[in-house]
Each structure stands twice: as structure tokens, then as C-alpha cells.
Write an enzyme that holds these catalytic residues in place. Structure first.
Site, PDB file in Angstrom:
ATOM      1  N   ALA A  79       0.655  -1.389  -0.053  1.00 20.48           N
ATOM      2  CA  ALA A  79      -0.029  -0.108  -0.102  1.00 20.48           C
ATOM      3  C   ALA A  79       1.024   1.283   0.029  1.00 20.48           C
ATOM      4  O   ALA A  79       1.815   1.518   0.803  1.00 20.48           O
ATOM      5  CB  ALA A  79      -0.811  -0.074   1.232  1.00 20.48           C
ATOM      6  N   SER A  82       2.095   5.403  -5.160  1.00 20.47           N
ATOM      7  CA  SER A  82       3.339   5.003  -6.110  1.00 20.47           C
ATOM      8  C   SER A  82       3.523   5.723  -7.329  1.00 20.47           C
ATOM      9  O   SER A  82       4.424   5.498  -7.950  1.00 20.47           O
ATOM     10  CB  SER A  82       3.186   3.618  -6.351  1.00 20.47           C
ATOM     11  OG  SER A  82       1.921   3.375  -7.103  1.00 20.47           O
ATOM     12  N   ASN A  96       0.570   8.778   3.246  1.00 21.49           N
ATOM     13  CA  ASN A  96       0.426   7.114   2.846  1.00 21.49           C
ATOM     14  C   ASN A  96       1.327   6.343   2.655  1.00 21.49           C
ATOM     15  O   ASN A  96       1.518   5.198   2.659  1.00 21.49           O
ATOM     16  CB  ASN A  96      -0.025   7.251   1.317  1.00 21.49           C
ATOM     17  CG  ASN A  96      -1.472   7.952   1.292  1.00 21.49           C
ATOM     18  OD1 ASN A  96      -2.223   7.904   2.528  1.00 21.49           O
ATOM     19  ND2 ASN A  96      -1.945   8.698   0.228  1.00 21.49           N
ATOM     20  N   THR A 121      11.616   0.566  -3.958  1.00 24.65           N
ATOM     21  CA  THR A 121      12.011   1.053  -5.211  1.00 24.65           C
ATOM     22  C   THR A 121      13.182   1.405  -5.419  1.00 24.65           C
ATOM     23  O   THR A 121      14.041   1.758  -4.717  1.00 24.65           O
ATOM     24  CB  THR A 121      11.116   2.228  -5.509  1.00 24.65           C
ATOM     25  OG1 THR A 121      11.395   2.760  -6.570  1.00 24.65           O
ATOM     26  CG2 THR A 121      10.960   3.310  -4.290  1.00 24.65           C
ATOM     27  N   TYR A 144       8.499  10.883  -3.932  1.00 28.31           N
ATOM     28  CA  TYR A 144       8.083   9.428  -3.872  1.00 28.31           C
ATOM     29  C   TYR A 144       9.549   8.705  -3.237  1.00 28.31           C
ATOM     30  O   TYR A 144       9.081   7.782  -2.283  1.00 28.31           O
ATOM     31  CB  TYR A 144       7.906   8.905  -5.188  1.00 28.31           C
ATOM     32  CG  TYR A 144       7.757   7.353  -5.415  1.00 28.31           C
ATOM     33  CD1 TYR A 144       6.849   6.810  -4.497  1.00 28.31           C
ATOM     34  CD2 TYR A 144       8.526   6.744  -5.982  1.00 28.31           C
ATOM     35  CE1 TYR A 144       6.409   5.222  -4.726  1.00 28.31           C
ATOM     36  CE2 TYR A 144       8.544   5.241  -6.205  1.00 28.31           C
ATOM     37  CZ  TYR A 144       7.464   4.609  -5.473  1.00 28.31           C
ATOM     38  OH  TYR A 144       7.446   3.207  -5.515  1.00 28.31           O
ATOM     39  N   PHE A 169      12.847  -2.484  -9.615  1.00 26.29           N
ATOM     40  CA  PHE A 169      13.420  -1.848 -10.661  1.00 26.29           C
ATOM     41  C   PHE A 169      11.920  -1.819 -11.819  1.00 26.29           C
ATOM     42  O   PHE A 169      10.715  -1.529 -11.037  1.00 26.29           O
ATOM     43  CB  PHE A 169      14.238  -2.318 -11.406  1.00 26.29           C
ATOM     44  CG  PHE A 169      15.391  -1.791 -10.459  1.00 26.29           C
ATOM     45  CD1 PHE A 169      15.734  -2.319  -9.353  1.00 26.29           C
ATOM     46  CD2 PHE A 169      16.359  -0.902 -10.965  1.00 26.29           C
ATOM     47  CE1 PHE A 169      16.679  -1.820  -8.569  1.00 26.29           C
ATOM     48  CE2 PHE A 169      17.596  -0.425 -10.247  1.00 26.29           C
ATOM     49  CZ  PHE A 169      17.488  -0.994  -8.928  1.00 26.29           C
ATOM     50  N   LEU A 190       6.395   3.994 -19.520  1.00 28.00           N
ATOM     51  CA  LEU A 190       6.738   3.807 -21.042  1.00 28.00           C
ATOM     52  C   LEU A 190       6.069   2.544 -21.637  1.00 28.00           C
ATOM     53  O   LEU A 190       5.413   2.633 -22.748  1.00 28.00           O
ATOM     54  CB  LEU A 190       8.123   3.804 -21.167  1.00 28.00           C
ATOM     55  CG  LEU A 190       8.489   3.406 -22.569  1.00 28.00           C
ATOM     56  CD1 LEU A 190       8.058   4.584 -23.563  1.00 28.00           C
ATOM     57  CD2 LEU A 190      10.057   3.078 -22.644  1.00 28.00           C
ATOM     58  N   PHE A 207      10.923  10.716 -24.358  1.00 28.88           N
ATOM     59  CA  PHE A 207      11.620  11.950 -23.555  1.00 28.88           C
ATOM     60  C   PHE A 207      13.058  11.752 -23.560  1.00 28.88           C
ATOM     61  O   PHE A 207      13.767  11.323 -22.985  1.00 28.88           O
ATOM     62  CB  PHE A 207      11.107  11.970 -22.104  1.00 28.88           C
ATOM     63  CG  PHE A 207       9.733  12.038 -21.781  1.00 28.88           C
ATOM     64  CD1 PHE A 207       9.051  13.021 -22.474  1.00 28.88           C
ATOM     65  CD2 PHE A 207       9.149  11.351 -21.043  1.00 28.88           C
ATOM     66  CE1 PHE A 207       7.798  12.850 -22.530  1.00 28.88           C
ATOM     67  CE2 PHE A 207       7.653  11.260 -20.750  1.00 28.88           C
ATOM     68  CZ  PHE A 207       6.844  12.164 -21.578  1.00 28.88           C
TER      69      PHE A 207
HETATM   70  N1  UDP Z   1       9.275   7.600 -21.067  1.00 28.60           N
HETATM   71  C1  UDP Z   1       9.071   7.939 -22.512  1.00 28.60           C
HETATM   72  N2  UDP Z   1       7.685   8.291 -22.910  1.00 28.60           N
HETATM   73  C2  UDP Z   1       6.695   8.160 -22.026  1.00 28.60           C
HETATM   74  C3  UDP Z   1       6.980   7.355 -20.726  1.00 28.60           C
HETATM   75  C4  UDP Z   1       8.275   7.231 -20.164  1.00 28.60           C
HETATM   76  O1  UDP Z   1       9.954   8.402 -23.080  1.00 28.60           O
HETATM   77  O2  UDP Z   1       5.560   8.176 -22.463  1.00 28.60           O
HETATM   78  C5  UDP Z   1      10.859   7.243 -20.551  1.00 28.60           C
HETATM   79  C6  UDP Z   1      11.082   7.970 -19.450  1.00 28.60           C
HETATM   80  O3  UDP Z   1      11.399   9.267 -19.736  1.00 28.60           O
HETATM   81  C7  UDP Z   1      12.044   6.882 -18.990  1.00 28.60           C
HETATM   82  C8  UDP Z   1      11.658   5.686 -19.536  1.00 28.60           C
HETATM   83  O4  UDP Z   1      10.742   5.691 -20.374  1.00 28.60           O
HETATM   84  O5  UDP Z   1      13.165   7.286 -19.383  1.00 28.60           O
HETATM   85  C9  UDP Z   1      11.037   4.763 -18.204  1.00 28.60           C
HETATM   86  O6  UDP Z   1      10.103   5.659 -17.623  1.00 28.60           O
HETATM   87  P1  UDP Z   1       8.808   5.069 -16.912  1.00 28.60           P
HETATM   88  O7  UDP Z   1       7.941   6.118 -16.445  1.00 28.60           O
HETATM   89  O8  UDP Z   1       8.285   3.843 -17.361  1.00 28.60           O
HETATM   90  O9  UDP Z   1       9.535   4.400 -15.241  1.00 28.60           O
HETATM   91  P2  UDP Z   1      10.672   5.071 -14.520  1.00 28.60           P
HETATM   92  O10 UDP Z   1      11.873   4.567 -14.633  1.00 28.60           O
HETATM   93  O11 UDP Z   1      10.486   6.867 -14.644  1.00 28.60           O
HETATM   94  O12 UDP Z   1      10.195   4.348 -13.180  1.00 28.60           O
END
Ligand code: UDP
Length: 337
Positions: A79, A82, A96, A121, A144, A169, A190, A207
Site C-alpha cells: 500500500a 506510487s 500514505n 523502489t 516518492y 526496478f 513507458l 523523452f
Molecule cells: N518515457 C518516455 N515516454 C513516455 C513515458 C516514459 O520516453 O511516455 C521514458 C522515461 O522518460 C524513462 C523511461 O521511459 O526514460 C521509463 O520511464 P517509466 O515512467 O516507465 O519508468 P521510471 O523509470 O521513470 O520509473
């Protein structure tokens, strides 16, 4: 999937969430599972309502009553708030993730419940360019990550309860029968975003393409949800041993995959053209986030067996198609976190 039975009473907190609901089904016939969450589960989780309790961990009185009723051998604590979103006030993460964990530990102490598995995490670590080991420097950048580290400290400080802290991870994909997968609202990760967009012939936003990595995009360590369930099962088995020590373990695939590689694998599996749109870097992203899993292999005898990129993506495609068939929309966050 799971050969050896665990005849234990297990309580999952956060059982309506992605990992909690997958784990509940993974263990289903294996042991006596009880579930707790402040939210009702989604219909596809097929949760046994008789063993499900609505309870907010911030309500200590109710929490005591519920746990006293269950008297679990082990608590698996998922819980949490996240979502990684810097726009969320720290007070929400603090309540939380930190206060809720403190309450849970206090109640476990009062009731003499002696074992906990905590879902932590990768976000607790400092920036790294090589595979992360558990002894590496901790320095979370996100709110977080900071709150999860504080919760880890509360668990570690308590000497009466044996703990296994699992630092997950990039958890991804789905489990079958019943099919359950990742469903966040909004979705920022992603893999689910890329799969949804690819199926609907939309471009995938990545990104940043100017990182110091082999193809300029970020590298992550994706771990299949089934391997997460197996790691938790092995952790419970470890906690059954008399000579046990508390542990902190990285749980990942141990291999780095770039954002571009994810899209290329998707193209191959779906056999279609997928356009990539490169946006500027997302705030707070690390170029490389991959773990070393030797410690988990050594202590709980666990290795990932389901986490090839192709299996992760194929199982995510099944899950996305399931959502689409039922007109369940994913609210995708295209903007930066
Ligand atoms: N990412 C991206 N486009 C998206 C969502 C995520 O390019 O629409 C990239 C993000 O910048 C990172 C990788 O995907 O480099 C993994 O991001 P995610 O949010 O899945 O997990 P995180 O590692 O941030 O927990």
C-alpha cells in the site's frame, strides 16, 4: 507457475493495486491470502470478497481490528502512493507511505506478528552509471523516493520484526488466468503507453534523445510481474528459515534496455511502422537505471525467467487488447511528470 505450496497466512496491503492484485492471484490456491486496501479492487482482479478488507492504514484503530482478525504469519506491504509526480504534495507521500508504514509496524508489534516483506523502489538510490548494488549510496531525488526510503528506515529500525525489503526496478506486463495487468490512472509508464499507442497507430513520445547512452535514450531495467511474484514467493520461503537474517534486495532483470529498443521490439512483434516523436528530457529522469541481482540470487535463490523484452511486450499487448475489448480507456499522461 509455482511448484512448492506455502501453507501460510499472508496479508497483502495495497491488494487492489497492480502488483498486489497480481500477487493475490498468483498465490491464490497456494496459501491463505487476505487482502487489504483503502480502495475497492477492479473487476478483472476476481478477488475473493470474503477475504478482502477495506481499510486505510492511516486508520490505526480499524487496522488493528482487521489484522487481529486475520493474524497473518507474514505481511506483504504494497500500500502506497506510487505515482511519481512532483506535482503531488509531499504531505500526501508522507501520510500514505511513511505514516501508514509506521502504523502498520506498530500494529504488527502489538499483535506480535514477526515478518514483513516491503515493496520498495529503485528510486531510493543515488544517480549511477553502472549496475546498482544494494550497498550503493542512497539519495532519492523524487518525493516518492524520499518517502519510500523513510518507510524503509522505519522497518529497519524495528528489531522485533524480520524484514525483506525488495527494491523493485521497472515492473511491467501482465499475468494470465485471470488476465491482470498494469492499470494506473493516469498512466505515465513507458511500456503500457508505448503498447497502447502502437496498437492505436499513434506515435510514441520519447523523452530525450541526447543522453550519454548508446542511442541517446534512457536505459531501464524491466522486470516481468510474474518474476516479481516469484521473488516474493522465494522471500516468504526464506523468512520461514529459523536462522534467517533481514535482507534488502534489488529485484530487476539485471539488464538494461533503452527506450528506443523498446519501440524497435514493439515494431518487430506487431509487424508495423511506429513513429517516434522525441520530446525534451523529462525532469528527474536518470540516463541509466539498472541493477545487479547477485544478492537476490544468492540469498533467496531467485532469478528472473520471464523478463525478456519480447515476453514483457507480448504479455502487455494481450493485456492492452483485453482493456480495449472492454472499452476500458487508459488515461495516458503525454505531458511531462
Ligand atoms: N518515457 C518516455 N515516454 C513516455 C513515458 C516514459 O520516453 O511516455 C521514458 C522515461 O522518460 C524513462 C523511461 O521511459 O526514460 C521509463 O520511464 P517509466 O515512467 O516507465 O519508468 P521510471 O523509470 O521513470 O520509473
Amino acid at each position: 507457475m509455482s511448484q512448492k505450496k506455502i501453507n501460510k497466512r499472508i496479508l497483502i496491503t495495497g491488494a487492489s493495486g497492480y502488483i498486489g492484485s497480481c500477487l493475490n492471484n498468483f498465490f491464490n490456491k497456494d496459501s491463505l491470502i487476505y487482502c487489504l486496501d483503502k480502495k475497492h479492487p477492479n473487476t478483472w482482479t476476481k478477488i475473493n470478497k470474503k477475504k478482502f478488507y477495506i481499510c486505510d492504514l492511516l486508520n490505526k484503530k480499524k487496522l488493528t481490528k482487521v489484522i487481529k482478525n486475520i493474524m497473518p504469519d507474514v505481511v506483504i506491504h504494497f500500500a502506497a502512493t506510487s505515482t511519481v509526480n512532483e506535482k503531488i504534495p509531499y504531505s500526501k507521500y508522507y501520510q500514505n507511505n511513511v505514516v501508514a508504514t509506521k502504523n502498520l509496524i506498530e500494529v504488527m508489534n502489538e499483535l506480535k506478528i514477526k515478518k514483513i516483506i516491503y515493496s520498495s523502489t529503485a528510486a531510493v538510490y543515488d544517480r549511477k552509471v553502472r549496475r546498482i548494488i544494494e550497498k550503493d549510496k542512497l539519495n532519492p531525488i523524487s518525493k516518492y523516493g524520499k518517502s519510500k526510503l523513510k518507510a524503509e528506515e522505519i522497518i529497519k529500525r524495528n528489531k522485533k520484526i524480520k524484514h525483506i525489503i525488495l527494491r523493485f526496478f521497472n515492473v511491467s506486463s501482465s499475468i494470465p488466468k485471470p488476465l491482470i495487468g498494469e492499470y494506473h490512472n493516469p498512466e505515465t509508464h513507458l511500456i503500457p503507453i508505448a503498447v497502447s499507442n502502437a496498437i492505436q497507430n499513434r506515435a510514441i513520445n520519447l523523452f530525450g534523445n541526447d543522453y550519454e547512452t548508446k542511442d541517446g535514450t534512457c536505459i531501464r531495467d524491466y522486470i516481468h510481474i510474474k518474476d516479481i511474484c516469484l521473488a516474493i514467493k522465494k522471500s516468504i520461503m526464506y523468512l520461514e528459515k529459523k536462522t534467517l537474517k533481514s535482507l534488502i534486495l534489488n529485484i530487476g532483470n539485471g539488464k538494461g534496455i533503452s527506450n528506443k529498443e523498446i519501440v524497435f521490439s514493439l515494431k518487430k512483434i506487431l509487424k508495423k511502422t511506429i513513429n517516434i516523436r522525441f520530446l525534451k528530457r523529462r525532469k528527474g529522469d536518470q540516463a541509466f537505471l539498472v541493477c545487479d541481482i547477485k544478492k537476490a540470487k544468492k540469498f533467496i535463490k531467485w532469478i528472473p525467467v520471464n523478463s525478456t523484452t519480447s515476453k514483457i511486450l507480448k504479455d502487455e499487448i494481450n493485456w492492452t487488447k483485453f482493456l480495449e475489448k472492454r472499452f476500458i480507456k487508459r488515461k495516458i499522461m503525454h505531458v511531462q511528470k
